[in-house]
Design a protein around this motif. Structure first.
Motif, PDB file in Angstrom:
ATOM      1  N   SER A  88       0.772  -1.253   0.071  1.00 56.62           N
ATOM      2  CA  SER A  88      -0.078  -0.288  -0.073  1.00 56.62           C
ATOM      3  C   SER A  88       0.923   1.289  -0.078  1.00 56.62           C
ATOM      4  O   SER A  88       1.817   1.085   0.570  1.00 56.62           O
ATOM      5  CB  SER A  88      -0.903  -0.197   1.187  1.00 56.62           C
ATOM      6  OG  SER A  88      -1.683  -1.186   1.197  1.00 56.62           O
ATOM      7  N   PHE A  89       0.390   2.360  -0.711  1.00 58.07           N
ATOM      8  CA  PHE A  89       1.197   3.344  -0.568  1.00 58.07           C
ATOM      9  C   PHE A  89       0.192   4.714  -0.706  1.00 58.07           C
ATOM     10  O   PHE A  89      -1.182   4.418  -1.105  1.00 58.07           O
ATOM     11  CB  PHE A  89       2.123   3.599  -1.708  1.00 58.07           C
ATOM     12  CG  PHE A  89       1.634   3.550  -3.104  1.00 58.07           C
ATOM     13  CD1 PHE A  89       1.385   4.805  -3.874  1.00 58.07           C
ATOM     14  CD2 PHE A  89       1.224   2.286  -3.731  1.00 58.07           C
ATOM     15  CE1 PHE A  89       0.668   4.624  -5.183  1.00 58.07           C
ATOM     16  CE2 PHE A  89       0.578   2.156  -5.247  1.00 58.07           C
ATOM     17  CZ  PHE A  89       0.366   3.565  -5.812  1.00 58.07           C
ATOM     18  N   LYS A  90       0.474   5.861  -0.224  1.00 58.63           N
ATOM     19  CA  LYS A  90      -0.427   7.101  -0.314  1.00 58.63           C
ATOM     20  C   LYS A  90      -0.078   7.906  -1.612  1.00 58.63           C
ATOM     21  O   LYS A  90       1.364   8.181  -1.846  1.00 58.63           O
ATOM     22  CB  LYS A  90      -0.385   7.946   0.750  1.00 58.63           C
ATOM     23  CG  LYS A  90      -0.835   7.202   1.903  1.00 58.63           C
ATOM     24  CD  LYS A  90      -1.830   7.886   2.848  1.00 58.63           C
ATOM     25  CE  LYS A  90      -2.468   7.317   3.874  1.00 58.63           C
ATOM     26  NZ  LYS A  90      -3.749   7.155   3.946  1.00 58.63           N
ATOM     27  N   THR A  91      -0.908   8.255  -2.477  1.00 57.85           N
ATOM     28  CA  THR A  91      -0.717   9.138  -3.434  1.00 57.85           C
ATOM     29  C   THR A  91      -0.532  10.647  -2.748  1.00 57.85           C
ATOM     30  O   THR A  91      -0.783  10.899  -1.931  1.00 57.85           O
ATOM     31  CB  THR A  91      -1.990   9.336  -4.527  1.00 57.85           C
ATOM     32  OG1 THR A  91      -3.181  10.109  -3.726  1.00 57.85           O
ATOM     33  CG2 THR A  91      -2.372   7.929  -4.880  1.00 57.85           C
ATOM     34  N   GLU A  93      -2.298  13.142  -3.540  1.00 54.55           N
ATOM     35  CA  GLU A  93      -3.832  13.517  -3.031  1.00 54.55           C
ATOM     36  C   GLU A  93      -4.040  13.108  -1.600  1.00 54.55           C
ATOM     37  O   GLU A  93      -5.214  12.977  -1.243  1.00 54.55           O
ATOM     38  CB  GLU A  93      -4.771  13.355  -4.046  1.00 54.55           C
ATOM     39  CG  GLU A  93      -4.269  13.962  -5.445  1.00 54.55           C
ATOM     40  CD  GLU A  93      -3.476  13.359  -6.373  1.00 54.55           C
ATOM     41  OE1 GLU A  93      -3.312  12.016  -6.090  1.00 54.55           O
ATOM     42  OE2 GLU A  93      -2.729  14.100  -7.070  1.00 54.55           O
ATOM     43  N   GLY A  94      -3.388  11.982  -1.404  1.00 55.33           N
ATOM     44  CA  GLY A  94      -3.718  11.508   0.177  1.00 55.33           C
ATOM     45  C   GLY A  94      -4.535  10.092  -0.132  1.00 55.33           C
ATOM     46  O   GLY A  94      -5.117   9.625   0.879  1.00 55.33           O
ATOM     47  N   HIS A  95      -4.933   9.807  -1.234  1.00 59.12           N
ATOM     48  CA  HIS A  95      -5.650   8.352  -1.338  1.00 59.12           C
ATOM     49  C   HIS A  95      -4.689   7.143  -1.277  1.00 59.12           C
ATOM     50  O   HIS A  95      -3.537   6.996  -1.767  1.00 59.12           O
ATOM     51  CB  HIS A  95      -6.151   8.381  -2.787  1.00 59.12           C
ATOM     52  CG  HIS A  95      -7.215   9.522  -3.119  1.00 59.12           C
ATOM     53  ND1 HIS A  95      -6.762  10.338  -4.071  1.00 59.12           N
ATOM     54  CD2 HIS A  95      -8.528   9.775  -2.528  1.00 59.12           C
ATOM     55  CE1 HIS A  95      -7.748  11.332  -4.040  1.00 59.12           C
ATOM     56  NE2 HIS A  95      -8.822  10.948  -3.176  1.00 59.12           N
ATOM     57  N   THR A  96      -5.176   6.246  -0.613  1.00 61.94           N
ATOM     58  CA  THR A  96      -4.425   4.730  -0.450  1.00 61.94           C
ATOM     59  C   THR A  96      -4.598   3.960  -1.696  1.00 61.94           C
ATOM     60  O   THR A  96      -5.741   3.738  -2.124  1.00 61.94           O
ATOM     61  CB  THR A  96      -4.927   4.065   0.773  1.00 61.94           C
ATOM     62  OG1 THR A  96      -4.617   4.960   1.867  1.00 61.94           O
ATOM     63  CG2 THR A  96      -4.040   2.776   1.019  1.00 61.94           C
ATOM     64  N   ARG A  97      -3.525   3.472  -2.206  1.00 60.50           N
ATOM     65  CA  ARG A  97      -3.290   2.571  -3.260  1.00 60.50           C
ATOM     66  C   ARG A  97      -2.583   1.279  -3.043  1.00 60.50           C
ATOM     67  O   ARG A  97      -1.723   1.116  -2.356  1.00 60.50           O
ATOM     68  CB  ARG A  97      -2.796   3.444  -4.663  1.00 60.50           C
ATOM     69  CG  ARG A  97      -3.594   4.639  -5.120  1.00 60.50           C
ATOM     70  CD  ARG A  97      -4.835   4.407  -5.868  1.00 60.50           C
ATOM     71  NE  ARG A  97      -5.480   5.353  -6.434  1.00 60.50           N
ATOM     72  CZ  ARG A  97      -6.524   5.776  -6.236  1.00 60.50           C
ATOM     73  NH1 ARG A  97      -7.465   5.386  -4.995  1.00 60.50           N
ATOM     74  NH2 ARG A  97      -7.148   7.027  -6.540  1.00 60.50           N
TER      75      ARG A  97
END
Length: 131
Positions: A88-91, A93-97
């Protein structure tokens, strides 16, 4: 890692293996390209149409596999088997992907000779007609 999560791919290396040292451990990273294709009939002839090339991130942690893989070069055709791993990582923009990586247990260099693809319909007809 279990056998419920198994991946086998054959493709071409997009770059020489990258040796990575992190936290006192050494491992290899590969970039593997695969392209699927399908048969299309054109003017009574079977032609093959390629789909989009997909790039796969591959990591090698096993010492013996990594020793072999260090000898590979950009453009080599290889077959790998291993497992999918997700991180998992954060973009920005703060979204988790999630990103998928293949953790390879086995890597084999394949002999590659460019050849025409087999016309499956013609091959099946020859087999079933006894030719």
């Amino acid at each position: 890692m279990g056998f419920n999560n198994r991946v086998e791919l054959t493709g071409f290396l997009g770059d020489d293996p990258n040796v990575i040292e992190k936290d006192g451990k050494t491992f290899l990273a590969l970039s593997l390209a695969t392209t699927d294709s399908y048969p299309v009939e054109e003017n009574g002839e079977t032609k093959w149409k390629d789909l989009e090339t997909v790039w796969h991130d591959v990591l090698i942690f096993r010492k013996t596999t990594a020793q072999f893989a260090r000898e590979l070069k950009k453009g080599d055709r290889v077959q790998i088997s291993g497992e999918l791993s997700y991180r998992s990582f954060k973009t920005a923009e703060g979204h988790t992907r999630k990103a998928a990586t293949i953790v390879a247990r086995f890597v084999e260099k394949m002999h590659y000779e460019k050849q025409e693809r087999l016309d499956y319909a013609a091959a099946a007809n020859a087999v079933f007609s006894g030719q």
